[in-house]
Write a protein that holds these residues in place. Structure first.
Motif: not given
Length: 268
Positions: A235-244, A257-265
């Motif tokens: 989750i943290e790596l996806a946030r840093r690398q802009q991976v959904c 649902r498809l979550h963008s990097p800023d939606r981590l739940h």
């Protein structure tokens, strides 16, 4: 008058015939200490005989104790030999059990890998077959690129010099590439999806790297990791690398649902 030899012999004969004279003569000739010697010798001999008998008895007792100790030692050695044999048998059984456990663990690990691969393949097929359901909220006119279409796209990129042959070949191993028009602005977008039952950091990294290669092929690409569960590190790596993230619920009645990097739940 002088005492002659004949007189001496006569005296001896008289003493031999008169025992009481001999006793008187002993008292006259011998001291009390010398007279007491025979009695003392007899007492000493009796005491010596008694001590000798005590020594013999002590020796017999010692020999009996030695015999008992020898018998006990033999029993101890026999018990030790039996115990050593039991320990050896137990060690061999333990080693055999360890070998069986190791073999069983190998089988279990193989089964886990096989089951994980089957689950991953099943989940990948599910995403491929239901791409519209999974990505319809993001894209309109959703369609999955076939391997032939992706290969053609990559070959063109290689011809233009945008990708090397090795990079193009690596890109063909992407789990899923979906194309469609983004609902918010109608722009043509490709979604590169890496599918894993349990999403880890390596899945996120692979999705980001393959999305970068596909971008060099001339597409606007959104990297996505998809699966049932995801680790906190991923989750943290996806946030840093802009991976959904696209996480499926356990019940197929719920749509992920498809979550963008800023939606981590996670998906409910």
């Amino acid at each position: 008058m002088p005492f002659r030899v004949e007189d001496f012999h006569d005296l001896i004969r008289l003493l031999e015939t008169q025992p009481e004279w001999r006793a008187d003569l002993h008292r006259l000739l011998l001291t009390d200490a010398l007279l007491a010697l025979p009695e003392q010798f007899a007492e000493r001999r009796a005491d010596t005989d008694r001590r000798f008998q005590e020594l013999i008895a002590a020796q017999q007792r010692t020999e009996a104790q030695i015999a008992r100790l020898a018998d006990a030692q033999q029993r101890t050695e026999a018990q030790l030999a039996a115990l050593t044999q039991r320990v050896t048998t137990l060690a061999e059984a333990h080693q055999h059990l360890r070998s069986q456990v190791a073999a069983l663990l190998g089988i279990v690990h193989t089964l886990i890998d096989d089951v994980g691969e089957l689950k991953g393949d099943s989940l990948e097929r599910r995403y491929r077959e239901r791409a519209v359901a999974y990505f319809g909220r993001l894209l309109r006119r959703v369609r999955v690129l076939s391997l032939e279409e992706l290969s053609t796209l990559l070959d063109e990129a290689v011809a233009r010099g945008a990708l090397s042959d090795a990079e193009a070949e690596a890109e063909t191993w992407a789990d899923l590439v979906v194309q469609g028009r983004r609902r918010e602005d109608g722009a043509e977008v490709a979604v590169l999806v890496e599918v894993s039952w349990g999403v880890g950091p390596h899945d996120v990294k692979r999705a980001a790297e393959r999305a970068t290669l596909l971008t060099r092929a001339g597409l606007s690409v959104l990297p996505v990791v998809a699966g049932r569960v995801i680790t906190s590190e991923a989750i943290e790596l996806a946030r840093r690398q802009q991976v959904c993230k696209c996480l499926t619920a356990r019940s197929c009645r719920h749509h992920p649902r498809l979550h963008s990097p800023d939606r981590l739940h996670h998906t409910a």
